[in-house]
Design a protein around this motif. Structure first.
Motif, short mmCIF file in Angstrom:
data_model
loop_
_atom_site.label_atom_id
_atom_site.label_comp_id
_atom_site.label_asym_id
_atom_site.label_seq_id
_atom_site.Cartn_x
_atom_site.Cartn_y
_atom_site.Cartn_z
N LYS A 213 0.82 -1.20 0.00
CA LYS A 213 0.00 0.00 0.00
C LYS A 213 0.85 1.25 0.00
O LYS A 213 0.47 2.28 0.54
N GLN B 151 -2.60 -8.34 5.06
CA GLN B 151 -3.80 -7.68 5.56
C GLN B 151 -3.62 -7.16 6.97
O GLN B 151 -4.05 -6.06 7.30
N LEU B 152 -2.96 -7.97 7.79
CA LEU B 152 -2.70 -7.51 9.16
C LEU B 152 -1.83 -6.26 9.14
O LEU B 152 -2.16 -5.24 9.77
N GLY B 154 -1.32 -4.13 6.74
CA GLY B 154 -2.01 -3.01 6.10
C GLY B 154 -3.00 -2.37 7.05
O GLY B 154 -3.03 -1.14 7.20
N ARG B 155 -3.79 -3.21 7.71
CA ARG B 155 -4.82 -2.70 8.59
C ARG B 155 -4.21 -1.95 9.78
O ARG B 155 -4.61 -0.83 10.11
N VAL B 156 -3.20 -2.59 10.40
CA VAL B 156 -2.57 -1.97 11.57
C VAL B 156 -1.91 -0.66 11.21
O VAL B 156 -2.09 0.36 11.87
N HIS B 158 -2.34 1.27 8.67
CA HIS B 158 -3.29 2.28 8.24
C HIS B 158 -3.94 2.97 9.46
O HIS B 158 -3.92 4.19 9.58
N ASP B 159 -4.47 2.15 10.38
CA ASP B 159 -5.12 2.70 11.58
C ASP B 159 -4.17 3.58 12.37
O ASP B 159 -4.48 4.71 12.75
N ARG B 203 -5.28 0.11 20.33
CA ARG B 203 -5.12 -0.77 19.17
C ARG B 203 -3.97 -1.75 19.37
O ARG B 203 -4.09 -2.94 19.11
N PHE B 332 -8.42 -9.18 12.34
CA PHE B 332 -9.15 -8.28 11.42
C PHE B 332 -9.96 -9.02 10.37
O PHE B 332 -10.62 -8.41 9.55
N ALA B 338 -18.19 -4.16 6.59
CA ALA B 338 -17.12 -3.34 7.15
C ALA B 338 -17.65 -2.40 8.23
O ALA B 338 -18.65 -1.73 8.04
N ASP B 341 -14.78 -1.50 14.42
CA ASP B 341 -14.01 -2.14 15.48
C ASP B 341 -14.14 -3.66 15.54
O ASP B 341 -13.86 -4.25 16.56
#
Lengths: 386, 386
Positions: A213, B151-152, B154-156, B158-159, B203, B332, B338, B341
């Motif tokens: 990303k 994905q993990l 990216g998600r972490v 990003h947040d 988080r 996640f 979507a 949390d």
């Protein structure tokens, strides 16, 4: 047990005949003769050993009457094929045992005249063992995935938590100073918090690279030209004790990639190769056009079959064992002694290459060296090459 | 091709004899008679079809002379076993083809008198197909692991990046205000930065739970007692339209666990069960003592064999397809639309249970319901139960 009593008749053939009887009687696999509908006419002693039915009982039955109901249709198809002259090869059919339950028998057969000639092998144990192995293998892969996720989550949250702690500490102190009216040296506290926030952001940027990303500038790249321009830096990264041999392909397609990231990738891979050759060695860097078909892209999620520009780096260094190879792209995985900032190198390369819709593959053999293959999609656009 | 010319001699046996000859001649698998050292005395036509050697050439050879050099030792062992009266069952041996190369033959054999009676099936194709399938399966698992990691990450990132951005923004503003001498309302800016830092910390705490690095209070827990005390909350979480049936075992061992986390886990699982039963249904919550042996813990990294307290939750809800089941513990991962949390629930339960050296396993069938099994190590300590 026919053989023993039978007297030889034809001088030429007698040994042969008695030997065929012995084979029929003694082999541990089923031998059988059946009608073309699968009704047994003769079965050897192994049939009774394996399935419990006497020869007499067997000849009152057929493949159909003994087959598991779920396989009846498949069996009909196989018998039809046999009738059409196709051989039956290792067809696995569950047959009912006289004592109840089923045995898996793997059948080979031919059709001749109005008879089928069959060999059947009991593969029940092998089928069960294979199913158990498959299930254990699946569980193990799943466990390895959870291990890798746990390590990533642990490492990231630990690092960032520490940085957040110092941010919160700085902000708390700021608050208290303001409350007590001390406004001197506040900028230093802010600076500390900012530095921590900046370092935390750097960390998450690396993760974004792995997560595919990051902002990329994807354009047509002439990889041969890129390599020739980058040669001095590549040689420097590889170190003077090692030899770099470059073998670029004439007529190389343009690759769809990000020039800067591709340069960084090659330099990083040279550095890795240097570390893999502590006694000195040789790296071959080559380019080529390849077509990846459906078979080549099988098992690679998101990789489309098509034309690719291939860049390979081959070193003759110490290589990696299989267990390392399987984890080499995991973020934070490293074989080096613990240190602050290692472990994202190959995972970031993985993220970059996948983000440009390419592929990276590493093969390695302990003591023989490592082969890295990068694939970038062929660029068919008309834009000028970078 | 002996059969056709041989005239029947013994009235009783003639059909049998000619049939055995036909079997010998016609079956597609190898039939062979050999000395107990493995020297071929007779081979059927299938031998030539599969391995290229004529019968005459075969009888000048043996299993040893045709076997792949790498397998010579294994073969000697197999022949010795045969000599001792053990049958040979599906022993896979590579034999040299007359035209070069090797074929994989799977052998069954018995020893009788001074002869071996052998059946050999060409399994070259099956071996190659199995190897290819194994390799594709491995690549696919590897790719799924990288997907989950991506994905993990990216998600972490990003947040946390978003939260860091607002921290940096707040600190920058603070800096500028201080530089221009405006010290009013600075505390509000600090509050904004602090709130973001706190949310980022929350988080990372969730991630630490998944990474099995949360602070736990591990003590002996009487799970039956815990369930009976927690019953009102469990029923509330399950919802009034569903029925909870509890089946606890007398003489349940003490479990080594963290009481509070175990309570949260059960409540979370009840909530999941409620969502899996939109039309209403029934959950059975039961406890038991189990011993997990080496076979049961195979494929579970870090799970030791031994005594465990088992807690199972069985619902008769909508169930999950295999693809969801394989990802159900990924951080996640969620099947719900979507939202902000969700998605750490089951991954945190996974982290908690593994951190107390237990195990969690979910089986599910679409339309049939879901079975969750939690295992906690049996506690042998003398400390009082919580």
């Amino acid at each position: 047990m026919l053989t023993e009593d039978v007297q030889p008749f034809v001088k030429e053939g007698d040994t042969a005949l008695s030997e065929h009887d012995r084979v029929w009687t003694l082999v541990p696999d089923i031998l059988a003769i059946a009608s073309h509908e699968g009704c047994f006419r003769r079965v050897n002693p192994a049939f009774s050993d394996i399935l419990g039915w006497t020869e007499k009982e067997a000849t009152r039955n057929s493949l159909q009457t003994l087959a598991h109901p779920e396989q009846e249709e498949t069996l009909v198809g196989q018998l039809e094929n046999l009738g059409r002259g196709l051989p039956m090869q290792g067809f696995e059919l569950r047959l009912r045992h006289k004592a109840g339950g089923y045995r898996w028998i793997s059948w080979s057969a031919t059709h001749k005249g109005d008879c089928l000639y069959l060999v059947g092998r009991d593969v029940t144990w092998e089928k069960e063992a294979a199913a158990a192995k498959h299930s254990v293998q699946g569980a193990l892969y799943q466990a390895q995935k959870m291990e890798a996720l746990g390590q990533l989550a642990g490492r990231v949250s630990h690092d960032i938590n520490n940085l957040l702690t110092s941010i919160v500490f700085g902000l708390d102190l700021l608050n208290r100073r303001l409350a007590s009216g001390r406004v001197q040296e506040l900028d230093q506290l802010i600076e500390v918090a900012l530095t921590s926030a900046q370092r935390a952001t750097d960390r998450t940027q690396q993760l974004l690279a792995f997560a595919r990303k990051q902002p990329l500038d994807i354009r047509p790249v002439d990889v041969n030209q890129l390599i020739s321009q980058l040669l001095p830096e590549l040689e420097q990264s590889l170190g003077t004790q090692n030899r770099l041999s470059v073998d670029t392909m004439d007529g190389l397609w343009l690759a769809s990639s990000d020039r800067l990231h591709l340069e960084n990738t090659l330099i990083q891979l040279m550095t890795n190769a240097r570390e893999a050759m502590p006694e000195g060695g040789c790296v071959t860097l080559s380019t080529g056009n390849v077509h990846l078909d459906a078979a080549a892209t099988e098992g690679c999620i998101g990789l489309e079959s098509g034309d690719y520009v291939q860049v390979t780096l081959k070193d003759n260094g110490i290589g990696m064992p299989q267990a390392v190879l399987e984890r080499v792209f995991d973020p934070f995985f490293t074989t080096k002694p613990a240190s602050g900032d290692v472990g994202l190198g190959l995972s970031m390369i993985y993220g970059f290459v996948r983000q440009v819709r390419g592929h990276v593959r590493i093969d390695s053999e302990l003591g023989r060296g490592t082969l890295v293959r990068l694939y970038f999609p062929r660029c068919n656009g008309n834009e000028g090459a970078q």
